[in-house]
Design a protein around this motif. Structure first.
Motif, mmCIF file in Angstrom:
data_model
loop_
_atom_site.group_PDB
_atom_site.id
_atom_site.type_symbol
_atom_site.label_atom_id
_atom_site.label_comp_id
_atom_site.label_asym_id
_atom_site.label_seq_id
_atom_site.Cartn_x
_atom_site.Cartn_y
_atom_site.Cartn_z
ATOM 1 N N VAL A 33 -3.108 116.973 73.639
ATOM 2 C CA VAL A 33 -2.712 116.098 72.470
ATOM 3 C C VAL A 33 -3.552 115.021 72.059
ATOM 4 N N VAL A 34 -4.537 114.835 73.085
ATOM 5 C CA VAL A 34 -5.553 113.628 72.656
ATOM 6 C C VAL A 34 -7.132 114.047 71.957
ATOM 7 N N LYS A 40 -9.358 113.249 79.131
ATOM 8 C CA LYS A 40 -8.644 114.288 79.231
ATOM 9 C C LYS A 40 -9.238 115.627 78.404
ATOM 10 N N ASP A 72 3.239 116.846 72.618
ATOM 11 C CA ASP A 72 4.012 116.334 73.781
ATOM 12 C C ASP A 72 4.602 117.029 74.709
ATOM 13 N N SER A 90 0.871 113.692 80.085
ATOM 14 C CA SER A 90 0.931 112.702 80.804
ATOM 15 C C SER A 90 2.374 112.618 81.547
ATOM 16 N N LYS A 93 5.939 112.977 80.247
ATOM 17 C CA LYS A 93 6.427 113.799 79.454
ATOM 18 C C LYS A 93 7.254 115.067 80.427
ATOM 19 N N ASN A 145 -6.101 108.558 83.182
ATOM 20 C CA ASN A 145 -6.884 107.845 81.980
ATOM 21 C C ASN A 145 -6.897 106.590 82.298
ATOM 22 N N ARG A 169 6.549 101.339 70.391
ATOM 23 C CA ARG A 169 6.562 102.917 70.665
ATOM 24 C C ARG A 169 6.565 103.042 72.111
ATOM 25 N N MET A 171 6.595 106.632 74.864
ATOM 26 C CA MET A 171 6.538 108.018 75.155
ATOM 27 C C MET A 171 8.132 108.478 75.555
ATOM 28 N N PHE A 192 3.087 111.273 70.357
ATOM 29 C CA PHE A 192 1.652 110.547 70.332
ATOM 30 C C PHE A 192 1.153 110.958 68.866
ATOM 31 N N ASN A 209 -1.086 101.693 75.302
ATOM 32 C CA ASN A 209 -2.173 102.968 75.686
ATOM 33 C C ASN A 209 -3.331 102.497 76.370
ATOM 34 N N ASN A 213 -7.362 105.927 74.635
ATOM 35 C CA ASN A 213 -6.522 106.603 73.373
ATOM 36 C C ASN A 213 -6.457 105.704 72.257
ATOM 37 N N LEU A 234 -1.646 105.153 82.937
ATOM 38 C CA LEU A 234 -1.433 106.479 82.134
ATOM 39 C C LEU A 234 -2.214 107.395 82.779
ATOM 40 N N TYR A 236 -2.244 112.069 83.972
ATOM 41 C CA TYR A 236 -1.818 113.384 83.975
ATOM 42 C C TYR A 236 -1.620 114.412 85.067
#
Ligand code: LMR
Length: 334
Positions: A33-34, A40, A72, A90, A93, A145, A169, A171, A192, A209, A213, A234, A236
């Motif tokens: 997603v990034v 990543k 996500d 991440s 998720k 990250n 916000r 996740m 995201f 974040n 990011n 953060l 993964y």
């Protein structure tokens, strides 16, 4: 003559039948997603090159960044169906599948990156990977990250009470929800891919974040304050579809393992380097435009945040959440 010819054809057929695995090609789609220019993103691209090289083109790796393919946690379902073969979501998720991975979301749990790596590379990390394997995924590696920073627009976040009433916000994560409730904030779950517009339009006031990011998605351009809080981490877990893994011949499985090992070493370097470099770029933006204030917390202010949010740990002692043994195991990892 006729017979001879027929025999030859048979021979050719048999020779072909004996080497089907060598001729078979595989497509591996890697969805994330990034942006490509993140730890990543760069590691995914590195993995693509390395695996294509090691497999001599027998595996065609296709990387899809920036939520092009899946947003996500939707990717986890797609992996189960083998619609996509690889992802690196991440930890938050995995909430519905292995909630214990939220261990890594607990604020102020890790002293520094070395401590975090010792936890990931040790017993606690192995237990978590085993839990993911039991759910029908191939758990390949932990990727970094970095530590998260707080950004906001309504009010600078200097002390925990500044969070009161602000919409943050998050996740989809029970830990992050509890973290912001602990300081009187109002957590809002959002994918995201919607954070930039959410901040721009004021649907949310604030976010968290790592620098990389924030910089690559320009969140700092739609926020007024950036607090260097390093309050949580953060990272993964790289996972592969089990169906895809099982379809690979043993030599290609070895190539995947090797490419992943090399990409993981690189990933840790990219994470450290990009978060530093991009912080300099954010500082330049702040100096040049005067539109962003960067706040460095002193030790006392940081302790106030630590005390306010680390009291949520016991809420997650239950084994169905994270589990006391994992939390204490991480805290006590030497
Ligand atoms: C987020 O949703 O903020 C992050 O998980 C994005 C990512 O994958 O780094």
């Amino acid at each position: 003559l006729f017979t001879g010819c027929g025999d030859n054809k048979e021979e050719t057929k048999t020779a072909e039948a004996a080497k089907p695995a060598a001729a078979e090609k595989f497509v591996l789609k890697f969805s994330h997603v990034v942006s490509p220019n993140t730890p990543k993103g760069k590691a995914a691209d590195y993995f693509e090159k390395r695996l294509e090289e090691l497999s001599e083109g027998r595996i065609d790796v296709q990387v899809y960044p920036s939520s092009q393919l899946y947003k996500d946690n939707a990717v986890l379902k797609a992996l189960k169906l083998d619609s996509v073969q690889m992802a690196a979501p991440s930890f938050s998720k995995f909430g519905k599948i292995v909630p214990q991975l939220a261990l890594f979301d607990l604020p102020f749990l890790f002293k520094d990156v070395d401590h975090l790596h010792r936890v990931q590379d040790g017993e606690v990390g192995q237990k978590l990977k085993d839990m993911v394997t039991e759910k029908g995924y191939v758990a390949l590696a932990f990727w970094d990250n970095g530590f998260k920073q707080l950004s906001s627009s309504k009010k600078p976040l200097i002390l925990p009470e500044d969070a009161e009433g602000q919409k943050f916000r998050i996740m989809s994560s029970k830990v992050l929800e509890a973290q912001f409730h602990a300081v009187g904030g109002n957590p809002q779950m959002m994918p995201f891919s919607e954070v930039y517009s959410g901040l721009q339009q004021g649907v949310i006031d604030a976010a968290e974040n790592p620098i990389s990011n924030i910089y690559t998605k320009k969140f700092h351009e739609v926020q007024k304050y950036l607090t260097i809080s390093d309050h949580g981490y953060l990272g993964y877990l790289v996972v592969m579809s089990q169906k895809f893994w099982n379809s690979l011949p043993a030599d290609l499985q070895e190539d995947v393992k090797q490419a992943m090992k090399d990409a993981t070493d690189k990933e840790r370097e990219f994470a450290a380097q990009l978060n530093n470099e991009q912080f300099e770029l954010i500082k330049e933006y702040a100096d040049k435009t005067g539109k962003l204030e960067i706040i460095n917390l002193n030790e006392e202010q940081k302790d106030a945040w630590r005390n306010a949010v680390s009291k949520i740990y016991p809420e997650f002692y239950d084994a169905d959440n994270i589990g006391e043994d994992l939390i204490k195991g991480a805290l006590n990892t030497k």
